[in-house]
Design a protein around this motif. Sequence first.
Motif, mmCIF file in Angstrom:
data_model
loop_
_atom_site.group_PDB
_atom_site.id
_atom_site.type_symbol
_atom_site.label_atom_id
_atom_site.label_comp_id
_atom_site.label_asym_id
_atom_site.label_seq_id
_atom_site.Cartn_x
_atom_site.Cartn_y
_atom_site.Cartn_z
ATOM 1 N N ALA A 137 -68.481 -1.974 -65.136
ATOM 2 C CA ALA A 137 -68.655 -3.420 -64.441
ATOM 3 C C ALA A 137 -70.086 -3.522 -63.808
ATOM 4 O O ALA A 137 -70.192 -2.282 -62.821
ATOM 5 N N ALA A 138 -70.636 -4.166 -63.426
ATOM 6 C CA ALA A 138 -71.517 -4.244 -62.414
ATOM 7 C C ALA A 138 -70.795 -5.013 -61.280
ATOM 8 O O ALA A 138 -70.495 -5.952 -61.158
ATOM 9 N N ALA A 139 -70.592 -4.070 -60.361
ATOM 10 C CA ALA A 139 -69.705 -4.710 -58.762
ATOM 11 C C ALA A 139 -71.148 -5.322 -57.685
ATOM 12 O O ALA A 139 -71.430 -4.747 -57.401
ATOM 13 N N GLN A 140 -71.363 -6.814 -57.637
ATOM 14 C CA GLN A 140 -72.558 -7.351 -57.231
ATOM 15 C C GLN A 140 -71.443 -7.287 -55.555
ATOM 16 O O GLN A 140 -70.893 -7.558 -55.991
ATOM 17 N N VAL A 141 -72.880 -7.187 -55.271
ATOM 18 C CA VAL A 141 -71.808 -7.495 -53.558
ATOM 19 C C VAL A 141 -73.347 -7.663 -52.889
ATOM 20 O O VAL A 141 -74.074 -8.195 -52.580
ATOM 21 N N GLY A 142 -72.394 -9.545 -51.716
ATOM 22 C CA GLY A 142 -72.868 -9.981 -51.217
ATOM 23 C C GLY A 142 -74.000 -9.584 -50.028
ATOM 24 O O GLY A 142 -73.847 -8.352 -49.423
ATOM 25 N N ALA A 143 -74.007 -10.988 -48.675
ATOM 26 C CA ALA A 143 -74.624 -10.119 -47.487
ATOM 27 C C ALA A 143 -74.452 -9.376 -46.645
ATOM 28 O O ALA A 143 -73.321 -9.974 -46.497
ATOM 29 N N VAL A 144 -74.587 -8.774 -45.710
ATOM 30 C CA VAL A 144 -74.665 -6.931 -45.356
ATOM 31 C C VAL A 144 -75.382 -7.073 -43.814
ATOM 32 O O VAL A 144 -76.417 -6.686 -44.437
ATOM 33 N N HIS A 145 -74.940 -7.920 -42.951
ATOM 34 C CA HIS A 145 -75.969 -8.025 -42.002
ATOM 35 C C HIS A 145 -76.177 -6.689 -40.930
ATOM 36 O O HIS A 145 -75.617 -6.075 -41.139
ATOM 37 N N ARG A 146 -77.277 -6.934 -40.663
ATOM 38 C CA ARG A 146 -77.886 -5.856 -39.547
ATOM 39 C C ARG A 146 -75.897 -5.424 -38.410
ATOM 40 O O ARG A 146 -76.140 -4.581 -37.728
ATOM 41 N N THR A 147 -75.761 -6.642 -38.325
ATOM 42 C CA THR A 147 -74.537 -6.039 -37.551
ATOM 43 C C THR A 147 -73.115 -5.705 -38.234
ATOM 44 O O THR A 147 -71.791 -5.858 -37.306
ATOM 45 N N THR A 148 -73.261 -6.526 -39.845
ATOM 46 C CA THR A 148 -71.423 -6.594 -40.347
ATOM 47 C C THR A 148 -71.413 -4.735 -40.097
ATOM 48 O O THR A 148 -71.768 -3.703 -39.876
ATOM 49 N N SER A 149 -70.056 -4.587 -39.663
ATOM 50 C CA SER A 149 -68.912 -2.952 -39.380
ATOM 51 C C SER A 149 -69.161 -2.582 -40.751
ATOM 52 O O SER A 149 -68.941 -3.188 -42.035
ATOM 53 N N ARG A 150 -69.310 -0.823 -39.812
ATOM 54 C CA ARG A 150 -68.757 -0.256 -41.296
ATOM 55 C C ARG A 150 -67.572 -0.651 -42.609
ATOM 56 O O ARG A 150 -67.386 -0.529 -43.282
ATOM 57 N N ALA A 151 -65.987 -0.846 -41.449
ATOM 58 C CA ALA A 151 -65.628 -1.309 -42.236
ATOM 59 C C ALA A 151 -64.980 -2.292 -42.911
ATOM 60 O O ALA A 151 -64.451 -1.702 -43.706
ATOM 61 N N GLU A 152 -66.015 -3.477 -42.707
ATOM 62 C CA GLU A 152 -65.766 -4.578 -43.132
ATOM 63 C C GLU A 152 -66.183 -4.840 -44.668
ATOM 64 O O GLU A 152 -65.514 -4.854 -45.695
ATOM 65 N N VAL A 153 -67.809 -3.998 -44.606
ATOM 66 C CA VAL A 153 -68.224 -3.351 -45.498
ATOM 67 C C VAL A 153 -67.232 -2.227 -46.809
ATOM 68 O O VAL A 153 -66.892 -2.692 -47.577
ATOM 69 N N LEU A 154 -66.470 -1.075 -46.187
ATOM 70 C CA LEU A 154 -65.428 -0.802 -47.446
ATOM 71 C C LEU A 154 -64.647 -1.072 -47.441
ATOM 72 O O LEU A 154 -64.532 -0.988 -48.561
ATOM 73 N N ASP A 155 -64.036 -2.288 -46.934
ATOM 74 C CA ASP A 155 -63.142 -3.202 -47.724
ATOM 75 C C ASP A 155 -63.248 -3.705 -48.972
ATOM 76 O O ASP A 155 -62.728 -3.899 -49.362
ATOM 77 N N ARG A 156 -64.584 -4.672 -48.469
ATOM 78 C CA ARG A 156 -64.925 -4.760 -49.111
ATOM 79 C C ARG A 156 -65.254 -4.188 -50.807
ATOM 80 O O ARG A 156 -64.393 -4.944 -51.960
ATOM 81 N N LEU A 157 -65.997 -3.504 -50.290
ATOM 82 C CA LEU A 157 -65.278 -2.771 -51.551
ATOM 83 C C LEU A 157 -64.705 -1.965 -52.181
ATOM 84 O O LEU A 157 -64.361 -2.106 -53.581
ATOM 85 N N ILE A 158 -63.867 -1.560 -51.673
ATOM 86 C CA ILE A 158 -62.047 -1.029 -52.064
ATOM 87 C C ILE A 158 -61.682 -2.891 -53.047
ATOM 88 O O ILE A 158 -60.721 -2.341 -53.624
ATOM 89 N N ASN A 159 -61.940 -3.621 -52.477
ATOM 90 C CA ASN A 159 -61.521 -4.983 -53.619
ATOM 91 C C ASN A 159 -62.227 -4.787 -54.402
ATOM 92 O O ASN A 159 -61.343 -4.871 -55.465
ATOM 93 N N LEU A 160 -63.124 -4.702 -54.347
ATOM 94 C CA LEU A 160 -64.018 -5.105 -55.958
ATOM 95 C C LEU A 160 -63.164 -3.618 -56.704
ATOM 96 O O LEU A 160 -63.525 -3.755 -57.761
#
Length: 338
Positions: free
Chosen positions: A8-31
């Motif tokens: 699989a290729a795991a595409q990741v949508g928008a990650v803003h300058r203000t997006t928290s590390r925790a939010e990004v990590l949750d999204r990657l774990i979900n993928l």
Amino acid sequence: MGRSLKVAAAQVGAVHRTTSRAEVLDRLINLVTDAASQQVKLVVFPETTFTTFFPRYYITDDAELANYYELETAETGPVTQTVNVKAFFEKAKELGVDVQIGYGEDTGNGRYNTAVYVSGKTGDVLHKYRKVHLPGSTEPFDLDPNTTNQLEKRYFLPGNFGFQAFRATSLKDDCGGASPIVGQLICNDRRWAEGWRCYGLQGVEILCCGYNTTAYAPQLWGGDQNISREKAYADAMFHHKLVVQAHAYTNSMFCITSARAGTDDGRHPLIPGSMIVNPEGYIVAESKTENDELVIATIDLDDCKQGKERTFNLGKHRRPETYGRLVEEGGVKPPPER
């Protein structure tokens, strides 16, 4: 199928300058969790996945800049153990899924645009790659914060590991007892034929490539400042697919490409185009959105054989004695006028 593997290729949508590390990590774990639920054995994530694509910004705050890297030293251990991202790698190991993922690496002595391939069986780093072809400049061409700069040469050193293939031994049992031969590229590297051919000469069967590619930045590109957003997007997608499909074909390998997509901070659009390409250059699966998305396909590594043994049998048909200019010249040197 001879040596089949679900990837699989795991595409990741928008990650803003203000997006928290925790939010990004949750999204990657979900993928990666979703991938495991569909029996995927290898997931390829984008370039600098854990943060926004910070080289577009001119950053003068050292503390902010440092937050975009993972510190890897003898004391901190490998990236799989660093505090900001450890949970992602632990989840991948728990699920038994191999992952390749890109990030900013800080060694304490230098900073690199890096990707690691990590075993889902042991959690060990099987290979590390550092981006070779850094685009852009050291100084910003425009200090307007709304402008997209390209400052990778400011924030990273050129990769110093070369183009070294490796065996994904963690997938040996899934591929008929023969470990896949894997290569890695990051973003702009995919536009340069030299890296692909280095991997072709090592028999690579799966090329993993994460990227962040702007969809509209006329000031950065130069040339036609009046280009429409639609035309710029179409051009970026065309060139992305062109180089991946062509080089997968000429080197007889599968390629898994994963995008950081979406529009960061509401003003920095990135193309999607996450896809899986076969050794004949055909796209067998591709993204349908600009959001977090899995692009999944079952591939057969035996499909590499036709090209490697016939059309592009490198040992039989190459003439390296004629290619000296490729390593002798660092830039364009036209023939003299007569």
